[in-house]
Design a protein around this motif. Sequence first.
Motif, short mmCIF file in Angstrom:
data_model
loop_
_atom_site.label_atom_id
_atom_site.label_comp_id
_atom_site.label_asym_id
_atom_site.label_seq_id
_atom_site.Cartn_x
_atom_site.Cartn_y
_atom_site.Cartn_z
N MET A 40 0.83 -1.20 0.00
CA MET A 40 0.00 0.00 0.00
C MET A 40 0.87 1.26 0.00
O MET A 40 0.55 2.25 -0.67
CB MET A 40 -0.94 -0.02 1.21
CG MET A 40 -1.98 -1.12 1.15
SD MET A 40 -2.91 -1.31 2.69
CE MET A 40 -3.91 0.16 2.66
N ILE A 41 1.99 1.20 0.72
CA ILE A 41 2.89 2.35 0.73
C ILE A 41 3.49 2.57 -0.66
O ILE A 41 3.54 3.70 -1.15
CB ILE A 41 4.01 2.15 1.77
CG1 ILE A 41 3.43 2.15 3.19
CG2 ILE A 41 5.07 3.25 1.64
CD1 ILE A 41 4.41 1.73 4.26
N GLU A 42 3.93 1.49 -1.28
CA GLU A 42 4.48 1.62 -2.64
C GLU A 42 3.45 2.24 -3.58
O GLU A 42 3.79 3.10 -4.41
CB GLU A 42 4.93 0.26 -3.18
CG GLU A 42 6.26 -0.22 -2.63
CD GLU A 42 6.87 -1.30 -3.52
OE1 GLU A 42 6.45 -1.43 -4.68
OE2 GLU A 42 7.77 -2.01 -3.04
N GLN A 43 2.21 1.81 -3.46
CA GLN A 43 1.17 2.36 -4.33
C GLN A 43 0.95 3.85 -4.05
O GLN A 43 0.76 4.64 -4.98
CB GLN A 43 -0.13 1.57 -4.12
CG GLN A 43 -0.05 0.14 -4.64
CD GLN A 43 -1.24 -0.71 -4.24
OE1 GLN A 43 -1.86 -0.49 -3.20
NE2 GLN A 43 -1.57 -1.69 -5.07
N MET A 44 0.97 4.23 -2.78
CA MET A 44 0.81 5.64 -2.43
C MET A 44 1.96 6.47 -2.97
O MET A 44 1.75 7.56 -3.54
CB MET A 44 0.72 5.80 -0.91
CG MET A 44 -0.56 5.23 -0.30
SD MET A 44 -0.79 5.66 1.45
CE MET A 44 0.76 5.12 2.18
#
Length: 335
Positions: A147-151
């Motif tokens: 999720m962090i990578e996507q953000m």
Amino acid sequence: MAILVTGGAGYIGSHMVWTLLDAGEDVVVLDNLCTGHEWAIAGQAHFVRGDIDDPAIIERITNAHDIEAVIHFAGSVVVPESVADPIKYYRNNTCATLALVDHCLKAGINRLIFSSTAALYGAPEEAPVAEDTPLAPLSPYGTSKLMIEQMLRDIAATGALHYVALRYFNVAGADPHQRTGQSTDGATHLIKVACEAATGKRPGMSVFGTDYDTADGTALRDYIHVSDLVNAHYLALQHLRIKPESFTLNCGYGHGYSVYEVIDAVKRLSGNDFPIQLGQRRVGDSPRVIADNTAILEKLDWQPQYADLDLIVQHALDWEKHLAQRNMGAQEGVS
């Protein structure tokens, strides 16, 4: 200008601090000491105790120091714990990182090196895995990092942020100069646990899963020396200084060892035997995860110096002896 290292009192973060200082960089460490140790922070670094999602802390740091970039290690990292307590991982990893990035961008800091993980790949059908391998994490820990990578990707698409996400494989070993090492209480990483068993800190250890589809039935992992890993971070920082772009890279050696092979290496190098208890597979564990490191070798001209299991284990064993002496001295000082 200075580099802000979040989680700089922890295992990988403390190595990063030494690497930056050795290179002549000015370093600020932000850590809440939840799992890290203040004594592990190099004395030349500026230390601030606090949480990464606290806007007052970030404001205080940016007012006092001209921060050029953030190298972000802070977060929760234990896969089985994430299965039992997913809220903690989405709060400490995903939500806290979003808050950190938001505060940094408002302060004019737009370069970030992010500590991601090979846990994003889950149980891949192929080996080794490249950065474009489908992502299917098996645990809330892995999902929180995904999720962090996507953000980060979405924020970078606006032009506001330039980042490098480094997907770690299994980090082990210790600083060759023995200035810092894996010191986490109750650590769960295989080489750390085996070294503690070999040096008498633990009565023995458990092997979780002996029925995987591998040569000896135990899980295969790509073990990377912590010093090679933090060097990759420094190379990523230097790259961003020259070329403002965003990308994701695997950090591994491209070959793996089974749990039994690691344990055998620890026993052989330590000269000590210790009991092994066989257990069931743990939820969230993958049978085999090996890095395709073609991209990092080309993109950053990364040249690993410690790509040898025996060397990784020996440095870890040396650090356990150092820790034992340090703890003994601390106890004598109290008494």
